[in-house]
Design a protein around this motif. Sequence first.
Motif, mmCIF file in Angstrom:
data_model
loop_
_atom_site.group_PDB
_atom_site.id
_atom_site.type_symbol
_atom_site.label_atom_id
_atom_site.label_comp_id
_atom_site.label_asym_id
_atom_site.label_seq_id
_atom_site.Cartn_x
_atom_site.Cartn_y
_atom_site.Cartn_z
ATOM 1 N N SER A 1 83.024 -21.754 -11.838
ATOM 2 C CA SER A 1 84.072 -21.269 -12.742
ATOM 3 C C SER A 1 85.484 -22.003 -12.795
ATOM 4 O O SER A 1 86.084 -22.230 -13.689
ATOM 5 C CB SER A 1 84.329 -19.791 -12.322
ATOM 6 N N GLY A 2 85.715 -22.826 -11.560
ATOM 7 C CA GLY A 2 86.950 -23.497 -11.509
ATOM 8 C C GLY A 2 86.948 -24.698 -12.426
ATOM 9 O O GLY A 2 88.210 -25.120 -12.715
ATOM 10 N N LEU A 3 85.828 -25.174 -12.990
ATOM 11 C CA LEU A 3 85.816 -26.216 -13.790
ATOM 12 C C LEU A 3 86.482 -26.054 -15.106
ATOM 13 O O LEU A 3 86.892 -26.735 -15.948
ATOM 14 C CB LEU A 3 84.394 -26.551 -14.211
ATOM 15 N N PHE A 4 86.592 -24.586 -15.477
ATOM 16 C CA PHE A 4 86.981 -24.101 -16.823
ATOM 17 C C PHE A 4 88.432 -23.228 -16.644
ATOM 18 O O PHE A 4 89.039 -23.362 -17.761
ATOM 19 C CB PHE A 4 85.616 -23.335 -17.494
ATOM 20 N N TRP A 5 88.374 -22.592 -15.549
ATOM 21 C CA TRP A 5 89.718 -21.616 -15.406
ATOM 22 C C TRP A 5 90.224 -21.934 -13.955
ATOM 23 O O TRP A 5 89.912 -21.387 -13.021
ATOM 24 C CB TRP A 5 89.318 -20.318 -15.594
ATOM 25 N N GLY A 6 90.999 -22.933 -13.711
ATOM 26 C CA GLY A 6 91.107 -23.348 -12.565
ATOM 27 C C GLY A 6 92.486 -22.710 -11.915
ATOM 28 O O GLY A 6 92.964 -21.863 -12.282
ATOM 29 N N ARG A 7 92.397 -22.883 -10.467
ATOM 30 C CA ARG A 7 93.309 -22.125 -9.764
ATOM 31 C C ARG A 7 94.839 -22.109 -10.023
ATOM 32 O O ARG A 7 95.583 -21.109 -10.196
ATOM 33 C CB ARG A 7 93.367 -22.614 -8.139
ATOM 34 N N ASN A 8 95.255 -23.179 -10.340
ATOM 35 C CA ASN A 8 96.579 -23.543 -10.899
ATOM 36 C C ASN A 8 96.620 -24.223 -12.298
ATOM 37 O O ASN A 8 97.735 -25.042 -12.406
ATOM 38 C CB ASN A 8 97.285 -24.604 -9.852
#
Length: 270
Positions: free
Chosen positions: A190-197
């Motif tokens: 999921s971090g590829l689309f809605w990243g941490r920062n």
Amino acid sequence: MAIIQFLRTVLFYLVFILQTAIVAILVAIVGLVAGGSSPMGWALARYWCASNIWLLRVIAGVRTEVTGAENIPVGGCIIASKHQSDWDVFAIFPFTGRPAYIVKKELMRIPIFGWAARSMDCIEIDRRRGAAAIPMMMKQARDAADRGRRIVIFPEGTRKAPLAPADYRQGIVRMYKELNIPVVPVALNSGLFWGRNSLLIWPGRAKGRILPPIEPGLPPDVFLERLKNTIETNTDDLILEAADQGLSRPVSPAFAERLAELREARENTA
């Protein structure tokens, strides 16, 4: 493309934050009136997760795909998931029955949200206390397991960027050893689309993979190594698959280099 996606991201956050505030107020009120874990409270929680997945798809262009639900055993277990995005909470929730999420104490202190979280069996952990926080977390987790709850924990304790070095904490080891119930690993990208920062949410298909459970009773070091290898290997697979299909987000030189190194490592071991 970036300007359009920025506007889509802003619209998503406006709707997401407003809806989250309204649902949290309703859950808190239901909890005060009907007591914790009421059917109405859980119905609101299910609505919140399902609607956020829908909003992500319709507004931001992020589709959701989760496979492997058949690997979650009946009764109490621990669901140990990779954590890259808030998406992880929404996507895993529908498969957990009535879960007990491990939540940072800072989140539990947020007015209204914290009240709602407490009414939904969330287990708090004070990370600032380090190892001293584990006994209280274990007591709450044991109570939840005794009630047949599926305990959801993010073993690294915080969101991690895709392909960042893994950092698994000892809390999951202690929980595995003391509760003596299966642990279900979950990999995701999921971090590829809605990243941490990231200021932008990028369109694409976010995937989660629920993997076969790890049986109780293994030595702690063997368990941790198996959990880490299972989650990280499958997470890398999902990231490579998404990259090979094409990412709409820009890719930094450092991330492209890590992808190339991962591909080369896979080819050498094939």
